[in-house]
Design a protein around this motif. Structure first.
Motif, PDB file in Angstrom:
ATOM      1  N   GLU A  57      -5.446  -2.473  -6.415  1.00  0.00           N
ATOM      2  CA  GLU A  57      -4.907  -2.417  -5.056  1.00  0.00           C
ATOM      3  C   GLU A  57      -5.917  -2.952  -4.048  1.00  0.00           C
ATOM      4  O   GLU A  57      -5.574  -3.724  -3.142  1.00  0.00           O
ATOM      5  CB  GLU A  57      -4.525  -0.984  -4.706  1.00  0.00           C
ATOM      6  CG  GLU A  57      -4.014  -0.826  -3.287  1.00  0.00           C
ATOM      7  CD  GLU A  57      -3.785   0.615  -2.905  1.00  0.00           C
ATOM      8  OE1 GLU A  57      -3.829   0.917  -1.685  1.00  0.00           O
ATOM      9  OE2 GLU A  57      -3.580   1.446  -3.808  1.00  0.00           O
ATOM     10  N   ALA A  58      -7.167  -2.552  -4.202  1.00  0.00           N
ATOM     11  CA  ALA A  58      -8.213  -3.005  -3.284  1.00  0.00           C
ATOM     12  C   ALA A  58      -8.424  -4.515  -3.392  1.00  0.00           C
ATOM     13  O   ALA A  58      -8.628  -5.201  -2.382  1.00  0.00           O
ATOM     14  CB  ALA A  58      -9.519  -2.270  -3.582  1.00  0.00           C
ATOM     15  N   THR A 101      -5.344  -6.241  -1.700  1.00  0.00           N
ATOM     16  CA  THR A 101      -5.403  -6.128  -0.242  1.00  0.00           C
ATOM     17  C   THR A 101      -6.540  -6.958   0.349  1.00  0.00           C
ATOM     18  O   THR A 101      -6.413  -7.493   1.453  1.00  0.00           O
ATOM     19  CB  THR A 101      -5.568  -4.654   0.171  1.00  0.00           C
ATOM     20  OG1 THR A 101      -6.702  -4.093  -0.511  1.00  0.00           O
ATOM     21  CG2 THR A 101      -4.335  -3.853  -0.175  1.00  0.00           C
ATOM     22  N   ARG A 133       2.179   4.789  -7.452  1.00  0.00           N
ATOM     23  CA  ARG A 133       0.972   4.518  -8.226  1.00  0.00           C
ATOM     24  C   ARG A 133       1.260   3.570  -9.395  1.00  0.00           C
ATOM     25  O   ARG A 133       1.016   3.884 -10.553  1.00  0.00           O
ATOM     26  CB  ARG A 133       0.377   5.821  -8.751  1.00  0.00           C
ATOM     27  CG  ARG A 133      -0.402   6.576  -7.706  1.00  0.00           C
ATOM     28  CD  ARG A 133      -1.567   5.748  -7.202  1.00  0.00           C
ATOM     29  NE  ARG A 133      -2.172   6.317  -5.999  1.00  0.00           N
ATOM     30  CZ  ARG A 133      -3.071   5.685  -5.262  1.00  0.00           C
ATOM     31  NH1 ARG A 133      -3.415   4.453  -5.595  1.00  0.00           N
ATOM     32  NH2 ARG A 133      -3.570   6.225  -4.190  1.00  0.00           N
ATOM     33  N   ILE A 139       0.838  -1.207   0.000  1.00  0.00           N
ATOM     34  CA  ILE A 139       0.000   0.000   0.000  1.00  0.00           C
ATOM     35  C   ILE A 139       0.868   1.249   0.000  1.00  0.00           C
ATOM     36  O   ILE A 139       0.608   2.209  -0.745  1.00  0.00           O
ATOM     37  CB  ILE A 139      -0.945  -0.019   1.215  1.00  0.00           C
ATOM     38  CG1 ILE A 139      -1.967  -1.163   1.083  1.00  0.00           C
ATOM     39  CG2 ILE A 139      -1.675   1.315   1.358  1.00  0.00           C
ATOM     40  CD1 ILE A 139      -2.851  -1.344   2.298  1.00  0.00           C
ATOM     41  N   SER A 166      -3.739   0.473 -10.342  1.00  0.00           N
ATOM     42  CA  SER A 166      -4.932   1.268 -10.084  1.00  0.00           C
ATOM     43  C   SER A 166      -5.480   0.978  -8.686  1.00  0.00           C
ATOM     44  O   SER A 166      -5.117  -0.014  -8.045  1.00  0.00           O
ATOM     45  CB  SER A 166      -6.000   0.960 -11.131  1.00  0.00           C
ATOM     46  OG  SER A 166      -6.415  -0.394 -11.039  1.00  0.00           O
ATOM     47  N   GLU A 167      -6.360   1.856  -8.216  1.00  0.00           N
ATOM     48  CA  GLU A 167      -6.958   1.675  -6.892  1.00  0.00           C
ATOM     49  C   GLU A 167      -7.802   0.404  -6.829  1.00  0.00           C
ATOM     50  O   GLU A 167      -7.887  -0.252  -5.785  1.00  0.00           O
ATOM     51  CB  GLU A 167      -7.815   2.887  -6.542  1.00  0.00           C
ATOM     52  CG  GLU A 167      -7.017   4.171  -6.362  1.00  0.00           C
ATOM     53  CD  GLU A 167      -7.905   5.324  -5.949  1.00  0.00           C
ATOM     54  OE1 GLU A 167      -9.135   5.101  -5.823  1.00  0.00           O
ATOM     55  OE2 GLU A 167      -7.384   6.435  -5.756  1.00  0.00           O
ATOM     56  N   LYS A 168      -8.422   0.048  -7.963  1.00  0.00           N
ATOM     57  CA  LYS A 168      -9.241  -1.164  -7.997  1.00  0.00           C
ATOM     58  C   LYS A 168      -8.390  -2.407  -7.800  1.00  0.00           C
ATOM     59  O   LYS A 168      -8.742  -3.316  -7.032  1.00  0.00           O
ATOM     60  CB  LYS A 168      -9.988  -1.239  -9.334  1.00  0.00           C
ATOM     61  CG  LYS A 168     -10.946  -2.409  -9.443  1.00  0.00           C
ATOM     62  CD  LYS A 168     -11.702  -2.372 -10.767  1.00  0.00           C
ATOM     63  CE  LYS A 168     -12.685  -3.537 -10.863  1.00  0.00           C
ATOM     64  NZ  LYS A 168     -13.430  -3.521 -12.156  1.00  0.00           N
ATOM     65  N   ASN A 194       2.487   1.712  -3.417  1.00  0.00           N
ATOM     66  CA  ASN A 194       1.538   2.138  -4.443  1.00  0.00           C
ATOM     67  C   ASN A 194       1.088   3.582  -4.215  1.00  0.00           C
ATOM     68  O   ASN A 194       0.829   4.322  -5.178  1.00  0.00           O
ATOM     69  CB  ASN A 194       0.326   1.207  -4.454  1.00  0.00           C
ATOM     70  CG  ASN A 194      -0.504   1.356  -5.711  1.00  0.00           C
ATOM     71  OD1 ASN A 194       0.031   1.467  -6.806  1.00  0.00           O
ATOM     72  ND2 ASN A 194      -1.826   1.377  -5.557  1.00  0.00           N
ATOM     73  N   GLU A 195       0.989   4.005  -2.966  1.00  0.00           N
ATOM     74  CA  GLU A 195       0.638   5.395  -2.690  1.00  0.00           C
ATOM     75  C   GLU A 195       1.734   6.341  -3.176  1.00  0.00           C
ATOM     76  O   GLU A 195       1.459   7.465  -3.605  1.00  0.00           O
ATOM     77  CB  GLU A 195       0.414   5.592  -1.194  1.00  0.00           C
ATOM     78  CG  GLU A 195      -0.896   5.006  -0.686  1.00  0.00           C
ATOM     79  CD  GLU A 195      -1.079   5.219   0.806  1.00  0.00           C
ATOM     80  OE1 GLU A 195      -0.121   5.723   1.444  1.00  0.00           O
ATOM     81  OE2 GLU A 195      -2.150   4.886   1.324  1.00  0.00           O
TER      82      GLU A 195
END
Length: 363
Positions: free
Chosen positions: A68-69, A72, A61, A54, A64-66, A57-58
């Motif tokens: 990453e979610a 996780t 980047r 996390i 994508s956030e998708k 990636n923060e």
């Protein structure tokens, strides 16, 4: 031949069952506790991976956030499963078939007299102490043994137990494949697979722990000279050793700085300076740290007017060793790059010489 193999298989299986039934309650309790620790350590490793993923990636980047979610969420599911397994073992009411293998290995180690005084178990115990797992850092004892000793003995018991099970499985597959009329090559393939699979399952936890400890120790050794230089500078400026350690500990974020922060925190929690630095010495196996701990302990017990000079001397020796270590690492990298370099050179020769020898133009 089959009769002989069948007799050997029967004897080995009976010996396995007999030894499992002869194990005392203390051994079973240690196996259950160590198994719960193993689940906890697996959970902690996944949590560390998730946090690093996390944070990375923060910062960069890369996904994508998708994605990453989704990633996780998978980790959280595994973490939750390890937490459930740990809780089941900590209740003391859960005991699986694989734990029976560990119990047998425990009994076999006792028969082979491979206790904490043996070099093999001692080295593994040291790897447990410097692994970074908090439960193995504690000096409290369990059943008369340190936590690191209990876990090291558990890992050895699992390894030897799985190897024994692998031998039994290999013999069983040899008999089964021979009765089925398979060729000798197929019989040997199944036998080797039956032996290797349990053996690998027993060896992986040991090698993983050793690799983790070695990697962690290497990082500490590389950065210890830096934090020692800062402490030497602050002590020379007139600051006491505890305050110097605190200032140096919060000046970086690598492994050795985090370990020094633990030491400072223990001192602020009314732990003696000698005890806090001794715990640091146990967690971080470094010979210059050993010298520093001895110096600090002597300073607080008998006083030392030349403390700053002594720390600077250790610092100079540490930096000299770091230079030699960097040179050795550079030589090691050069040796690793030799083969790829030669392959590239051969490839270039092929590209140039083959067209030339065949009378063709390079273009």
């Amino acid at each position: 031949m089959l009769i002989v193999l069948g007799a050997i298989l029967t004897v080995l299986a009976l010996f396995l069952l007999i030894e499992i039934n002869r194990v005392n309650r203390v051994a079973v309790a240690e196996v259950v506790l160590a198994t719960a620790w193993s689940k906890r350590f697996s959970r902690q490793d996944l949590e560390d991976q998730k946090e690093k993923y996390i944070a990375h990636n923060e910062k960069y980047r890369t996904v994508s956030e998708k994605k990453e979610a989704k990633k996780t969420a998978q980790w959280e599911k595994q973490i939750e499963e390890y937490q459930k397994q740990e809780d089941r073992y900590m209740t003391g009411r859960y005991f699986s078939i694989t734990d029976q293998i560990a119990v047998f290995g425990y009994q076999l180690l006792v028969r082979l007299r491979l206790d904490g005084n043996s070099d093999m178990v001692r080295q593994l115990t040291k790897a447990c102490e410097v692994s970074g797992y908090a439960d193995l850092d504690y000096s409290e004892e369990t059943n008369g043994k340190k936590n690191a000793s209990v876990y090291a003995f558990y890992l050895m018991a699992c390894c030897i137990g799985y190897v024994y099970v692998g031998v039994i499985l290999a013999l069983f597959l040899i008999i089964l494949m021979t009765v089925m009329g398979r060729s000798t090559s197929n019989v040997m393939i199944f036998a080797v697979a039956g032996l290797m699979l349990p053996t690998i399952l027993g060896i992986i936890p040991i090698t993983s722990l050793q690799d983790k400890s070695a990697k962690r120790q290497e990082e500490i050794d590389m950065d210890f000279a830096n934090i020692l230089s800062k402490m030497a500078l602050l002590v020379t400026a007139g600051m006491n050793i505890v305050k110097a350690a605190e200032e140096a500990a919060y000046s970086g974020d690598s492994m050795v700085y985090l370990e020094m922060r633990k030491t400072v925190k223990e001192i602020h929690q009314s732990v003696t300076v000698a005890k806090a630095f001794a715990d640091l010495q146990r967690r971080c196996d470094n010979r210059y740290l050993d010298k520093l701990v001895s110096l600090v302990s002597k300073s607080y017990s008998a006083g030392n007017l030349n403390l700053a000079e002594d720390i600077r001397a250790i610092n100079s020796e540490c930096w000299l060793d770091k230079k030699h270590q960097s040179r050795r690492m550079a030589e090691k990298i050069q040796n690793k790059l030799f083969i790829p370099t030669m392959l590239m050179f051969i490839g270039i020769l092929v590209v140039i010489l083959v067209p030339a020898m065949s009378g063709m133009s390079l273009f």
